[in-house]
Design a protein around this motif. Structure first.
Motif, mmCIF file in Angstrom:
data_model
loop_
_atom_site.group_PDB
_atom_site.id
_atom_site.type_symbol
_atom_site.label_atom_id
_atom_site.label_comp_id
_atom_site.label_asym_id
_atom_site.label_seq_id
_atom_site.Cartn_x
_atom_site.Cartn_y
_atom_site.Cartn_z
ATOM 1 N N GLY A 1 1.047 3.702 -3.261
ATOM 2 C CA GLY A 1 0.499 5.038 -3.048
ATOM 3 C C GLY A 1 1.492 6.143 -3.302
ATOM 4 O O GLY A 1 1.165 7.162 -3.939
ATOM 5 N N LEU B 1 -2.531 6.943 1.451
ATOM 6 C CA LEU B 1 -3.852 6.945 0.827
ATOM 7 C C LEU B 1 -4.552 8.280 1.062
ATOM 8 O O LEU B 1 -5.201 8.825 0.156
ATOM 9 N N THR C 1 -4.089 1.335 -4.783
ATOM 10 C CA THR C 1 -3.761 1.660 -3.395
ATOM 11 C C THR C 1 -4.979 1.520 -2.495
ATOM 12 O O THR C 1 -4.898 0.961 -1.390
ATOM 13 N N THR D 1 0.830 -1.211 0.000
ATOM 14 C CA THR D 1 0.000 0.000 0.000
ATOM 15 C C THR D 1 0.859 1.253 0.000
ATOM 16 O O THR D 1 0.627 2.194 -0.777
ATOM 17 N N LEU E 1 -5.721 -2.150 -1.947
ATOM 18 C CA LEU E 1 -4.740 -2.732 -1.023
ATOM 19 C C LEU E 1 -4.985 -2.267 0.406
ATOM 20 O O LEU E 1 -4.834 -3.038 1.359
ATOM 21 N N TRP E 2 -5.365 -0.991 0.557
ATOM 22 C CA TRP E 2 -5.654 -0.473 1.896
ATOM 23 C C TRP E 2 -6.837 -1.212 2.510
ATOM 24 O O TRP E 2 -6.841 -1.516 3.702
ATOM 25 N N GLY F 1 0.561 3.480 5.566
ATOM 26 C CA GLY F 1 -0.248 3.210 4.387
ATOM 27 C C GLY F 1 -1.499 4.074 4.341
ATOM 28 O O GLY F 1 -1.901 4.555 3.286
#
Length: 295
Positions: free
Chosen positions: A6, A69, A28, A2, A31-32, A65
């Protein structure tokens, strides 16, 4: 994954590649979501399991992360979502994770230990970006305190770092440079939010930290050439993150300081970051396919 995805997306936005920014930010966000579900499932485990996992520096990737984001969301004016992420990050890091991780750091630390700085400075980056965009100037003072804390934590870990990792590390040793790069980015963002022109002390501090980050970058790159480590390892995502962060920090510092050559340097450094992301992503896919049990 992430963090690395990102920050490469944010760097591409600074370089003006809008379509690639949108694609990587979508990745991103996905994945987050996986990261958040995984973190929540671990919280449902036993008390001793939660305490054990909460002591590991890798737990701070959830904070960093989320910060990356949040900055990506601000590129598309999603201020409310970014504010919610900032509040969540501050509570998780300052009240739960960071004190536990720092308290259990020992000698001969791996590169992942620098996540104490990365996670702290990710709060500064998101808070400073919000302070300028919303605007919310009250965020500047707590962001300044966290900037100083992140730098102090860097020195704390540096005194306990196992420098043999530069020669033998599997990927996370690059956070040695990445922690300074995000510190330079945090300082530049704070300087930009403080007003125009940027305060001279913050501008000077930005350039000094960035110079140290670039010095580590060169040293680590040379070590990779002298001792290649070509086998796939999940910790290689911790190499991609510093590559992208250094490029982003250089471009941002160039804008804040008015030094055009720094912006050019950042755009040049974005290419190895993008190439690194592609190579590690391909390695991750191959590894996932090879790890699947046969029918």
């Amino acid at each position: 994954m992430t963090m690395a995805t990102g920050i490469v997306a944010v760097g591409l936005d600074l370089a003006g590649v809008a379509w690639a920014t949108r694609v990587l930010l979508a990745v991103t966000a996905a994945l987050w979501a996986v990261m958040a579900v995984t973190f929540a499932s671990r919280l449902r485990g036993g008390r001793e399991q939660r305490r054990s996992q909460g002591r590991e520096p890798v737990s701070l990737t959830t904070v960093a992360g989320s910060g990356v984001l949040g900055v990506g969301l601000l590129l598309f004016r999603h201020e409310t979502a970014a504010e919610a992420l900032l509040a969540l990050m501050a509570a998780a890091s300052l009240l739960l994770l960071l004190p536990q991780v720092v308290r259990h750091l020992r000698r001969r630390l791996p590169g992942a230990a620098y996540l104490v700085t990365v996670s702290t400075q990710s709060l500064v980056v998101l808070a400073s970006t919000l302070a300028k965009q919303v605007p919310a100037r009250w965020l500047l003072w707590p962001a300044g305190v966290l900037l100083a804390l992140g730098l102090a934590l860097y020195l704390f870990v540096l005194g306990r770092f196992d420098f043999a990792q530069v020669r033998d590390g599997a990927g996370d040793h690059w956070v040695l440079a990445g922690a300074l790069s995000i510190s330079a980015l945090a300082c530049a963002k704070l300087a930009a939010a403080a007003g125009t022109p940027a305060p001279r002390p913050l501008e000077a501090l930005t350039l000094a930290i960035l110079a140290a980050a670039l010095a580590w970058y060169v040293l680590l790159a040379c070590a990779e050439v002298v001792r290649p480590r070509t086998r796939y390892d999940g910790r290689r995502w911790s190499t991609v993150f510093p590559l992208g962060m250094t490029a982003t920090a250089a471009m941002t510092a160039g804008t804040v300081s008015g030094l055009h050559w720094l912006d050019v340097l950042g755009r040049v450094l974005l290419w190895p970051a993008l190439a690194g992301w592609a190579v590690v992503a391909a390695g991750a896919v191959r590894h996932a396919v090879a790890s699947r049990p046969s029918a």
